[in-house]
Design an enzyme around this catalytic site. Structure first.
Site, short mmCIF file in Angstrom:
data_model
loop_
_atom_site.label_atom_id
_atom_site.label_comp_id
_atom_site.label_asym_id
_atom_site.label_seq_id
_atom_site.Cartn_x
_atom_site.Cartn_y
_atom_site.Cartn_z
N GLU A 240 9.54 1.64 10.93
CA GLU A 240 10.61 2.65 10.80
C GLU A 240 9.91 3.99 10.86
O GLU A 240 9.15 4.33 9.96
CB GLU A 240 11.37 2.43 9.49
CG GLU A 240 12.75 3.07 9.52
CD GLU A 240 12.76 4.45 8.93
OE1 GLU A 240 12.58 5.42 9.72
OE2 GLU A 240 12.93 4.58 7.71
N GLU B 33 9.43 16.36 15.14
CA GLU B 33 9.93 16.19 13.77
C GLU B 33 9.13 17.09 12.84
O GLU B 33 7.91 16.96 12.76
CB GLU B 33 9.77 14.73 13.34
CG GLU B 33 10.35 14.45 11.98
CD GLU B 33 10.15 13.01 11.54
OE1 GLU B 33 9.07 12.44 11.79
OE2 GLU B 33 11.08 12.47 10.93
N CYS C 85 13.56 10.87 6.96
CA CYS C 85 13.41 10.52 8.37
C CYS C 85 14.72 10.73 9.12
O CYS C 85 14.72 11.01 10.31
CB CYS C 85 12.93 9.08 8.51
SG CYS C 85 13.94 7.93 7.57
N LYS D 113 0.88 -1.18 0.00
CA LYS D 113 0.00 0.00 0.00
C LYS D 113 0.91 1.22 0.00
O LYS D 113 1.41 1.64 1.04
CB LYS D 113 -0.89 -0.02 1.25
CG LYS D 113 -2.23 0.70 1.11
CD LYS D 113 -2.15 2.18 0.87
CE LYS D 113 -1.79 2.97 2.12
NZ LYS D 113 -1.55 4.40 1.77
#
Ligand code: ADP
Length: 494
Positions: A266, A397, A300, A192
């Site tokens: 992750e 973040e 990331c 997906k």
């Protein structure tokens, strides 16, 4: 590397209709059950282009059933490992042959620099070949007479149906880290992709059959979070491999826990770049340019928290502000651009909300802090100085080209600040003192520590996070463990 920069592509794109792709389920290319579709938006122009099906729960069920049936039929998992290896190598070659086209599609989807996406497409191809080679190394071991009268050994077996849910920032490399080890070890997969970047993944789907991978082993459904949630909740999904935000990762882990499905996650980061006063400052700035600004912070592992030793702090801020102000942002297809736009309106809203937050908090901005006047989803490369540890910009973040800078006195304080975060994905240490570098490698709690470099990677090296940055590791030989169950066998030989 000789990078082929496409000329006149924007004009060509503007003149033609975008692709109207379908989903891959059980070896067939299909529309959504109810025919619904959604469009992709080019972040540079803000214009809609191709469209993809909006999968329903019925479509997700069909994809999982197809993967399950392919697994049960065993054609792929019982194939000799050498044949699976050959198929993965062929898939790698097919990807490489289309690397330029794949990279352009990714740029059109997420607005990142063509050079990064092209390099990534080649790495994606070599990842397929690497895991093809590893397919032939999967093995258990024997334990000679663990008890009198018994022989025993272990087997490594595939887990079953793997759901691979991927984000938009590096769509195919992060897919490859899941798809290739899953295939190497004989699993079936339902992918997906992010709703922002589905078309590049569907292009890879076109190569699956040609590589010799049987129908139903790889399936692709497209849609947003609801489609991901239906996939994660499906009882026949044995393992979920996810890269994305911490909030979504937590939701997925909670659903998986209810039926004891396996998960690898992750998640995000707020990685420190720790600059000691003996560092090579030119190298540090190059690391910040490539590790933060070149991706518009949409990585990331972006090194967005910059810790600078007191003695060089003011001089370093001057140079960092100059670097940020001079980043040439523009069309990601243009070889002269050093930064592209953000990938979506949602991301634009998120990053600009941090600019508002910085104003509310009264942060000292030394570069950027605004949205330039442009139709695309651009924000300025931005640097805030003297940022307090409890500022939201220090804690969260941002996933934009935004650096927060703080000073430290000595090594102990650098370690304390670096580790004072819920994340633990990566860190950069900049020093010419070898012993100090080694102490820092041990002290920093992160899945990757780079010394005097930033954001280099290779498929032989594991990647993943400590703490809230994730569970498990991707790439490298360790990745095979994430896609296999260990079976212990006892035989009575008395
Ligand atoms: P971002 O906010 O950066 O897009 P997300 O974690 O929301 O990050 O998205 C990463 C991937 O997870 C995308 O493919 C997205 O569609 C998918 N996703 C979002 N919400 C869910 C959910 N509740 N369950 C499963 N997948 C989801």
């Amino acid at each position: 590397m000789n990078i082929p920069f496409p000329k006149g592509l924007r004009e060509k794109w503007a003149a033609e209709a975008g692709p109207t792709t379908r989903m891959l389920i059980g070896g067939e290319w299909v529309d959504a059950d109810d025919g619904a579709r959604f469009a992709c938006t080019d972040p540079f122009t803000g214009q809609e282009w191709g469209s993809v099906p909006q999968a329903t729960e019925t479509d997700v069920d069909r994809a999982v059933q197809a993967a399950h049936q392919a697994f049960e039929a065993g054609v792929w998992r019982h194939m000799p490992a050498a044949s699976r290896a050959a198929a993965l190598r062929k898939l790698g070659d097919l990807i490489e042959a289309r690397a330029e086209e794949i990279a352009r599609t990714e740029v059109r989807e997420n607005g990142k620099l063509f050079s990064e996406m092209y390099y990534g497409a080649l790495a994606f191809a070599s990842d397929a070949r690497f895991f093809g080679a590893l397919a032939e190394t999967v093995h258990g071991y024997t334990i000679d007479r663990p008890l009198p009268g018994f022989s025993a050994w272990t087997r490594r077996e595939p887990i079953g149906v793997i759901a691979a849910i991927t984000p938009w920032n590096t769509p195919l490399n992060l897919l490859g880290w899941k798809l290739f080890p899953a295939l190497a070890t004989g699993n079936s997969v339902v992918i997906k992709p992010s709703e922002v970047t589905p078309i590049s993944t569907l292009m890879v789907g076109e190569l699956i059959a040609e590589a010799g991978i049987p129908s139903g082993v790889v399936n692709i459904v497209t849609g947003a979070g609801a489609v991901g949630q239906a996939l994660v909740s499906h009882p026949l999904v044995d393992k979920i491999c996810f890269t994305g935000s911490g909030a979504t990762g937590a939701k997925i882990a909670a659903i998986a826990a209810q039926r004891h499905a396996r998960v690898s996650l992750e998640l995000g980061g707020k990685s420190p770049n720790i600059v000691f006063d003996d560092a090579d400052i030119d190298a540090v700035l190059a690391g910040i340019a490539s590790g933060l600004f070149s991706t518009a912070g949409q990585a990331c592992n972006a090194g967005s928290r910059i810790l600078v030793q007191q003695g060089i702090y003011d001089a370093f801020l001057d140079r960092l502000a100059t670097l940020a102000r001079n980043v040439r942002w523009g069309d990601p297809l243009d070889p002269g651009s050093q930064m592209g736009p953000l990938s979506s309106t949602a991301q634009l809203a998120k990053v600009t909300s941090y600019f508002d937050c910085a104003r509310d908090e009264g942060l000292r901005v030394i570069a950027g802090g605004n949205r330039p006047d442009h139709g695309g989803f651009f924000v300025e490369p931005t640097v805030y100085a003297d940022v307090a540890m409890d500022s939201r910009l220090m804690l969260e973040e941002i996933f934009g080209p935004v650096a927060v800078v703080i000073s430290f006195q000595d090594e102990a304080e650098a370690i304390r600040i670096a580790n004072d975060t819920r994340f633990g994905l990566a860190a950069g240490v900049w020093t010419r003192d070898l012993a100090r570098a080694h102490r820092m490698i041990e002290a920093v709690r992160a899945g990757t520590v780079w010394v005097n470099t930033y954001r280099v990677g290779a498929h032989t090296i594991p990647f993943g996070g400590f703490k809230a940055s994730g569970i498990g590791r991707e790439t490298g030989i360790d990745a095979l463990d994430a896609y296999t169950e260990v079976k212990s066998v006892w035989v009575n030989i008395s």
